[in-house]
Design a protein around this motif. Structure first.
Motif, PDB file in Angstrom:
ATOM      1  N   TRP A   1       0.827  -1.211   0.000  1.00  0.00           N
ATOM      2  CA  TRP A   1       0.000   0.000   0.000  1.00  0.00           C
ATOM      3  C   TRP A   1       0.863   1.263   0.000  1.00  0.00           C
ATOM      4  N   ASN A   2       2.103   1.161   0.521  1.00  0.00           N
ATOM      5  CA  ASN A   2       3.013   2.311   0.511  1.00  0.00           C
ATOM      6  C   ASN A   2       3.363   2.733  -0.910  1.00  0.00           C
ATOM      7  N   ASP A   3       3.236   1.811  -1.855  1.00  0.00           N
ATOM      8  CA  ASP A   3       3.525   2.104  -3.265  1.00  0.00           C
ATOM      9  C   ASP A   3       2.246   2.157  -4.089  1.00  0.00           C
ATOM     10  N   THR A   4       1.117   2.366  -3.417  1.00  0.00           N
ATOM     11  CA  THR A   4      -0.184   2.364  -4.102  1.00  0.00           C
ATOM     12  C   THR A   4      -0.836   3.740  -3.987  1.00  0.00           C
ATOM     13  N   GLU A   5      -1.376   4.198  -5.092  1.00  0.00           N
ATOM     14  CA  GLU A   5      -2.133   5.452  -5.135  1.00  0.00           C
ATOM     15  C   GLU A   5      -3.585   5.102  -5.409  1.00  0.00           C
ATOM     16  N   TYR A   6      -4.469   5.418  -4.464  1.00  0.00           N
ATOM     17  CA  TYR A   6      -5.890   5.115  -4.644  1.00  0.00           C
ATOM     18  C   TYR A   6      -6.578   6.321  -5.266  1.00  0.00           C
ATOM     19  N   LEU A   7      -7.092   6.160  -6.478  1.00  0.00           N
ATOM     20  CA  LEU A   7      -7.679   7.259  -7.230  1.00  0.00           C
ATOM     21  C   LEU A   7      -9.181   7.396  -7.018  1.00  0.00           C
ATOM     22  N   GLY A   8      -9.818   6.371  -6.453  1.00  0.00           N
ATOM     23  CA  GLY A   8     -11.274   6.397  -6.338  1.00  0.00           C
ATOM     24  C   GLY A   8     -11.926   6.191  -7.694  1.00  0.00           C
ATOM     25  N   PHE A   9     -13.191   6.582  -7.778  1.00  0.00           N
ATOM     26  CA  PHE A   9     -13.927   6.410  -9.032  1.00  0.00           C
ATOM     27  C   PHE A   9     -13.517   7.498 -10.027  1.00  0.00           C
ATOM     28  N   LEU A  10     -13.254   7.113 -11.273  1.00  0.00           N
ATOM     29  CA  LEU A  10     -12.875   8.056 -12.324  1.00  0.00           C
ATOM     30  C   LEU A  10     -13.963   8.131 -13.383  1.00  0.00           C
ATOM     31  N   ASN A  11     -14.204   9.343 -13.896  1.00  0.00           N
ATOM     32  CA  ASN A  11     -15.087   9.449 -15.063  1.00  0.00           C
ATOM     33  C   ASN A  11     -14.312   9.055 -16.317  1.00  0.00           C
ATOM     34  N   ARG A  12     -14.986   9.028 -17.462  1.00  0.00           N
ATOM     35  CA  ARG A  12     -14.361   8.479 -18.664  1.00  0.00           C
ATOM     36  C   ARG A  12     -13.179   9.336 -19.135  1.00  0.00           C
ATOM     37  N   SER A  13     -13.264  10.644 -19.019  1.00  0.00           N
ATOM     38  CA  SER A  13     -12.143  11.487 -19.451  1.00  0.00           C
ATOM     39  C   SER A  13     -10.943  11.300 -18.529  1.00  0.00           C
ATOM     40  N   GLN A  14     -11.204  11.078 -17.237  1.00  0.00           N
ATOM     41  CA  GLN A  14     -10.109  10.815 -16.297  1.00  0.00           C
ATOM     42  C   GLN A  14      -9.468   9.461 -16.581  1.00  0.00           C
ATOM     43  N   VAL A  15     -10.292   8.458 -16.918  1.00  0.00           N
ATOM     44  CA  VAL A  15      -9.745   7.142 -17.277  1.00  0.00           C
ATOM     45  C   VAL A  15      -8.787   7.292 -18.462  1.00  0.00           C
ATOM     46  N   LYS A  16      -9.210   8.025 -19.481  1.00  0.00           N
ATOM     47  CA  LYS A  16      -8.360   8.229 -20.663  1.00  0.00           C
ATOM     48  C   LYS A  16      -7.046   8.893 -20.273  1.00  0.00           C
ATOM     49  N   LYS A  17      -7.119   9.917 -19.417  1.00  0.00           N
ATOM     50  CA  LYS A  17      -5.914  10.639 -18.994  1.00  0.00           C
ATOM     51  C   LYS A  17      -4.938   9.709 -18.283  1.00  0.00           C
ATOM     52  N   TYR A  18      -5.430   8.933 -17.306  1.00  0.00           N
ATOM     53  CA  TYR A  18      -4.530   8.081 -16.528  1.00  0.00           C
ATOM     54  C   TYR A  18      -3.977   6.927 -17.366  1.00  0.00           C
ATOM     55  N   LEU A  19      -4.795   6.369 -18.250  1.00  0.00           N
ATOM     56  CA  LEU A  19      -4.287   5.294 -19.102  1.00  0.00           C
ATOM     57  C   LEU A  19      -3.208   5.805 -20.044  1.00  0.00           C
ATOM     58  N   SER A  20      -3.347   7.035 -20.522  1.00  0.00           N
ATOM     59  CA  SER A  20      -2.382   7.557 -21.497  1.00  0.00           C
ATOM     60  C   SER A  20      -0.987   7.709 -20.911  1.00  0.00           C
ATOM     61  N   GLN A  21      -0.878   7.760 -19.576  1.00  0.00           N
ATOM     62  CA  GLN A  21       0.426   7.951 -18.931  1.00  0.00           C
ATOM     63  C   GLN A  21       0.936   6.676 -18.245  1.00  0.00           C
ATOM     64  N   ALA A  22       0.166   5.616 -18.264  1.00  0.00           N
ATOM     65  CA  ALA A  22       0.554   4.395 -17.538  1.00  0.00           C
ATOM     66  C   ALA A  22       1.576   3.587 -18.322  1.00  0.00           C
ATOM     67  N   LYS A  23       2.365   2.833 -17.590  1.00  0.00           N
ATOM     68  CA  LYS A  23       3.324   1.920 -18.217  1.00  0.00           C
ATOM     69  C   LYS A  23       2.637   0.654 -18.724  1.00  0.00           C
ATOM     70  N   LEU A  24       1.613   0.204 -17.977  1.00  0.00           N
ATOM     71  CA  LEU A  24       0.886  -1.010 -18.356  1.00  0.00           C
ATOM     72  C   LEU A  24      -0.391  -1.091 -17.554  1.00  0.00           C
ATOM     73  N   GLY A  25      -1.320  -1.937 -18.015  1.00  0.00           N
ATOM     74  CA  GLY A  25      -2.584  -2.133 -17.331  1.00  0.00           C
ATOM     75  C   GLY A  25      -2.724  -3.556 -16.820  1.00  0.00           C
ATOM     76  N   LEU A  26      -3.299  -3.700 -15.644  1.00  0.00           N
ATOM     77  CA  LEU A  26      -3.461  -5.005 -14.993  1.00  0.00           C
ATOM     78  C   LEU A  26      -4.912  -5.470 -15.065  1.00  0.00           C
ATOM     79  N   VAL A  27      -5.102  -6.741 -15.370  1.00  0.00           N
ATOM     80  CA  VAL A  27      -6.429  -7.361 -15.277  1.00  0.00           C
ATOM     81  C   VAL A  27      -6.201  -8.794 -14.803  1.00  0.00           C
TER      82      VAL A  27
END
Length: 381
Positions: A253-279
């Protein structure tokens, strides 16, 4: 035609129901309404959203009051076609058929399988309830005009009940998360790989069964062996809420940033800067044959994927060459997959481009909407 979608569970601007299906039908020339429990009444993107009030003190009362309120309002709308999205509305669909209406059941999940892992149903009863749900779906679907399913596995089951079952995958809208030009795409990919604070991201429900504990453990494992330190960004809501306190006790958790719920434009913004996505959903039978929308959204955004190593998901990721897979129950293996992508930036950029290419060629809503519109053409005739 005059079309009315119904939901007693989902929010008014649900991505599959409103953004994809209702808006696509409106653009296809239909008069579209959407009845939603406990929502405001307003119009957006040509769709009339109609709120109905059905407050309830517990789950069981909600499952009675919600459908009753939706049915009453549905009769007032007097549409040609009613398209509903929740299993608890199955009786409403049958009542509307008795009124001479055309009815479509939209099956988002394999509900009988889902019941087997519902914590609020006592364990000894789950198999019985699952079988009852399956028989109810069999009985009702034979009487509806069409069934729309979100995956091939669900569709295979409904095809044994009715020939009028079609697959409309829940794939992303290309224009929503992708750059409009090749230059914008390349800039987005470069920004993600060169961002000052490197982070990996998960967007979706934050539950045990969706792997939140393993993801937080995996970021701890990663930072024990990799520099610079990488953040895990979590976007979504914890369920149950108490789970957040359990997750916060973990070292990761010390290396975790909790963003809460994001709207669609915020999702696009954060994905555009991420190194990778987890599922990294747990290996539940219903998940192992699902098509997780988040994985395809990461691909659309042009970031590599680290996905659970289910045979279906592995075939998609490896077929598109857009990421790596790992055992979702093994944080160390997840960390190793993340480390490989983080330490191979050129290959990571190619994975991102490959993912977007697969979205353009195959996994996009624009193609799926054609199937939906063709179904409505048949209903009109």
């Amino acid at each position: 035609m005059k079309v009315c979608h119904l939901t007693s569970v989902h929010p008014p601007e649900d991505i599959r129901i409103f953004v994809k299906e209702c808006v696509s039908l409106y653009k296809g020339g239909h008069d579209v309404s959407l009845i939603v429990r406990n929502s405001e009444t307003y119009e957006k993107d040509g769709v009339k959203i109609i709120g109905v009030t059905a407050n309830a003190s517990n789950r069981f009362i909600r499952m009675v009051k919600g459908p009753m309120a939706v049915y009453k309002k549905a009769l007032e709308v007097d549409a040609d076609v009613y398209h509903f999205h929740d299993p608890e509305l199955i009786p409403v669909g049958l009542l509307l058929k008795r009124k001479g209406k055309k009815v479509v059941y939209d099956v988002h999940e394999d509900v009988p399988e889902q019941v087997l892992s519902k914590q609020w149903i006592p364990g000894p009863l789950r198999k019985f309830v699952s079988n009852v749900v399956k028989q109810v779906e069999r009985f009702a679907s034979k009487r509806y005009d069409a069934v729309v399913t979100a995956t091939p596995t669900i569709n295979d089951r409904f095809k044994t009940y009715t020939p009028n079952s079609v697959i409309v995958h829940n794939f992303p809208i290309m224009s929503e998360l992708m750059g409009n030009t090749e230059n914008e795409l390349n800039a987005s990919l470069e920004n993600g790989q060169n961002s000052k604070e490197p982070y990996v991201i998960y967007v979706g429900g934050l539950t045990k069964i969706r792997g939140v504990l393993e993801m937080v453990d995996a970021i701890s494992e990663l930072n024990a062996v990799h520099n610079p330190r990488t953040k895990l960004y979590l976007a979504g809501a914890f369920a149950p809420a108490e789970l957040q306190r359990e997750v916060e006790k973990k070292q990761g958790w010390n290396d975790t940033e909790y963003l809460g719920f994001l709207n669609r434009s915020q999702v696009k913004k954060y994905l555009s800067q991420a190194k990778l996505g987890l599922v990294l959903l747990h290996p539940e039978p219903r998940y192992m044959v699902s098509y997780p929308i988040k994985m395809f959204e990461y691909m659309a955004a042009g970031i590599p994927v680290v996905a659970a190593n289910f045979p279906l998901w592995k075939s998609i990721v490896e077929g598109a060459q857009c990421g790596l897979t790992a055992d979702p129950m093994n944080p160390k293996e997840i960390a190793e997959a993340m480390k490989w992508i983080l330490t191979h930036p050129e290959e990571a950029i190619e994975m991102g481009k490959n993912g977007q290419k697969a979205i353009v060629e195959k996994y996009n809503w624009e193609k799926e909407s054609e199937t939906l519109l063709q179904l409505y053409d048949r209903l009109a005739n």
